[in-house]
Design a protein around this motif. Structure first.
Motif, short mmCIF file in Angstrom:
data_model
loop_
_atom_site.label_atom_id
_atom_site.label_comp_id
_atom_site.label_asym_id
_atom_site.label_seq_id
_atom_site.Cartn_x
_atom_site.Cartn_y
_atom_site.Cartn_z
N VAL A 1 42.82 -99.05 12.63
CA VAL A 1 44.19 -98.80 12.17
C VAL A 1 44.31 -97.36 11.66
CG1 VAL A 1 45.95 -99.46 10.49
CG2 VAL A 1 44.52 -101.22 11.58
N LEU A 2 45.42 -96.73 11.97
CA LEU A 2 45.71 -95.39 11.47
C LEU A 2 46.80 -95.45 10.41
CD1 LEU A 2 45.85 -93.21 14.73
CD2 LEU A 2 44.15 -93.08 12.92
N ALA A 3 46.63 -94.69 9.34
CA ALA A 3 47.66 -94.52 8.32
C ALA A 3 48.18 -93.10 8.46
CB ALA A 3 47.08 -94.75 6.93
N ILE A 4 49.44 -92.97 8.88
CA ILE A 4 49.98 -91.64 9.16
C ILE A 4 51.23 -91.37 8.33
CG2 ILE A 4 49.08 -91.67 11.51
CD1 ILE A 4 51.95 -92.23 12.49
N CYS A 5 51.47 -90.09 8.11
CA CYS A 5 52.70 -89.61 7.50
C CYS A 5 53.49 -88.96 8.63
CB CYS A 5 52.39 -88.62 6.39
SG CYS A 5 53.81 -88.17 5.38
N TYR A 6 54.63 -89.54 9.00
CA TYR A 6 55.31 -89.16 10.23
C TYR A 6 56.77 -88.76 9.99
CZ TYR A 6 56.73 -89.35 15.13
OH TYR A 6 57.19 -89.02 16.38
N ALA A 7 57.18 -87.68 10.65
CA ALA A 7 58.56 -87.21 10.56
C ALA A 7 59.27 -87.50 11.88
CB ALA A 7 58.60 -85.71 10.27
N ASP A 8 60.44 -88.16 11.81
CA ASP A 8 61.19 -88.45 13.03
C ASP A 8 62.00 -87.24 13.46
OD1 ASP A 8 63.41 -88.32 11.37
OD2 ASP A 8 63.66 -90.49 11.25
N ILE B 1 53.01 -85.41 12.98
CA ILE B 1 52.17 -86.09 11.99
C ILE B 1 51.65 -85.06 10.99
CG2 ILE B 1 50.07 -87.43 11.62
CD1 ILE B 1 50.41 -88.54 14.45
N SER B 2 51.97 -85.24 9.73
CA SER B 2 51.51 -84.29 8.71
C SER B 2 50.22 -84.75 8.05
CB SER B 2 52.59 -84.09 7.64
OG SER B 2 52.95 -85.32 7.04
N ASP B 3 49.94 -86.04 8.14
CA ASP B 3 48.70 -86.56 7.56
C ASP B 3 48.24 -87.75 8.39
OD1 ASP B 3 46.65 -86.64 5.49
OD2 ASP B 3 47.58 -88.53 4.88
N CYS B 4 46.94 -87.82 8.63
CA CYS B 4 46.40 -88.89 9.46
C CYS B 4 45.09 -89.36 8.85
CB CYS B 4 46.18 -88.38 10.89
SG CYS B 4 45.54 -89.61 12.04
N GLN B 5 45.06 -90.62 8.42
CA GLN B 5 43.87 -91.17 7.77
C GLN B 5 43.42 -92.44 8.50
OE1 GLN B 5 42.39 -89.60 5.24
NE2 GLN B 5 44.00 -88.04 5.16
N VAL B 6 42.12 -92.72 8.39
CA VAL B 6 41.56 -93.94 8.98
C VAL B 6 41.01 -94.78 7.83
CG1 VAL B 6 39.92 -94.87 10.64
CG2 VAL B 6 40.92 -92.62 11.03
N PRO B 7 41.78 -95.77 7.35
CA PRO B 7 41.36 -96.56 6.18
C PRO B 7 40.08 -97.35 6.41
CG PRO B 7 43.70 -96.84 6.65
CD PRO B 7 43.11 -96.14 7.83
N GLY B 8 39.73 -97.62 7.66
CA GLY B 8 38.51 -98.39 7.93
C GLY B 8 38.78 -99.78 8.45
N GLU B 9 40.04 -100.17 8.53
CA GLU B 9 40.41 -101.50 9.02
C GLU B 9 40.45 -101.49 10.55
OE1 GLU B 9 44.17 -104.65 8.90
OE2 GLU B 9 44.24 -102.78 7.75
N THR B 10 39.93 -102.52 11.16
CA THR B 10 40.00 -102.65 12.61
C THR B 10 41.06 -103.67 13.00
OG1 THR B 10 38.25 -104.33 12.64
CG2 THR B 10 37.57 -102.02 12.90
N SER C 1 65.01 -86.39 13.01
CA SER C 1 65.89 -85.83 11.97
C SER C 1 65.12 -85.23 10.81
CB SER C 1 66.84 -86.92 11.46
OG SER C 1 66.10 -87.95 10.80
N GLY C 2 63.79 -85.35 10.85
CA GLY C 2 62.97 -84.82 9.76
C GLY C 2 62.68 -85.82 8.67
N GLN C 3 63.20 -87.06 8.81
CA GLN C 3 62.95 -88.10 7.82
C GLN C 3 61.48 -88.51 7.88
OE1 GLN C 3 65.30 -89.26 5.70
NE2 GLN C 3 63.82 -90.58 4.66
N VAL C 4 60.80 -88.46 6.73
CA VAL C 4 59.37 -88.73 6.67
C VAL C 4 59.12 -90.16 6.19
CG1 VAL C 4 57.16 -88.06 5.65
CG2 VAL C 4 58.85 -86.31 6.26
N SER C 5 58.20 -90.81 6.84
CA SER C 5 57.81 -92.15 6.42
C SER C 5 56.31 -92.32 6.61
CB SER C 5 58.55 -93.22 7.24
OG SER C 5 58.25 -93.09 8.63
#
Length: 227
Positions: free
Chosen positions: A150-157, A199-208, A159-163
């Motif tokens: 699983v990837l945990a990302i910080c993503y801008a659409d 993608i401004s941040d991309c993490q791998v929490p370790g969950e498969t 319009s620039g809205q970040v989620s």
């Protein structure tokens, strides 16, 4: 002498030998230092070329590993070279190194005429550093796809809205001007595609995660109309 030529000649010198070839003999033949030969052999071994031996003893190709010349046409070889150059310019570092190593192995067993023809290809994919944002996070996403993590990302659409999203990544795609990865978005509970350069941040929490019929690769492929 170019490094690619030197590496080819090292492999060529080892082909068909029953006894170890001293590094000093190779260095004398190629007109380079022993240190250069040691470094070149180590690079070849890391690339997967089955060379056995060590400094001060000599080197030999692993028994049974020698392969006959591959039967490629000149056009097929140029396609391989062009593909390697594309990967080096637009993909991540890991895939780029692997493509380069694969081409090195192919060229090592080609007849000289075909090897020279492949090296004369005039099909290029210039980088000059301008593709850095385009292929950002490529290695992390690619590794997560292979390992089903699983990837945990910080993503801008658009319009620039970040989620922040947790995504089960399934595939990478190149659209000429951008890389995207597709997968199951846990926030939206559906398949989504994400541009790597947003993608401004991309993490791998370790969950498969499991590749299930409902939200695995085949279901994603069908959902985007590529079935």
């Amino acid at each position: 002498m170019r490094r690619a030529d030197r590496l080819f000649l090292i492999i060529h010198a080892l082909r068909g030998r029953r006894t170890a070839l001293p590094a000093r003999d190779v260095a004398a033949t190629l007109g380079v230092s022993l240190r250069t030969i040691y470094r070149d052999v180590a690079d070849l071994q890391r690339s997967g070329v089955p060379i056995e031996g060590e400094a001060g003893v000599g080197y030999v190709l692993r028994k049974g590993s020698d392969i006959p010349p591959l039967m490629f046409t000149a056009e097929e070889l140029e396609a391989l070279v062009a593909g390697t150059r594309f990967v080096q310019a637009f993909a991540g570092q890991r895939l780029s190194r692997s493509a380069d190593a694969a081409l090195l192995k192919i060229q090592a067993v080609l007849p000289e005429a075909l090897r020279e023809r492949s090296e004369r290809s005039r099909v290029f994919a210039p980088d000059f550093g301008q593709h850095a944002s385009l292929k950002a996070h490529f290695d992390s996403v690619h590794a997560a796809i292979v390992a089903q993590q699983v990837l945990a990302i910080c993503y801008a659409d658009e319009s620039g809205q970040v989620s922040r999203r947790e995504v089960e990544p399934l595939a990478l795609s190149f659209w000429g001007g951008a890389w995207t990865f597709g997968g199951w978005c846990r926030l939206r509970q559906g398949f989504r595609s994400f541009r790597l350069d947003r993608i401004s941040d991309c993490q791998v929490p370790g969950e498969t995660f499991a590749d299930t019929p409902e939200r695995g690769f085949k279901a994603y492929w069908k959902a985007i109309g590529a079935d």
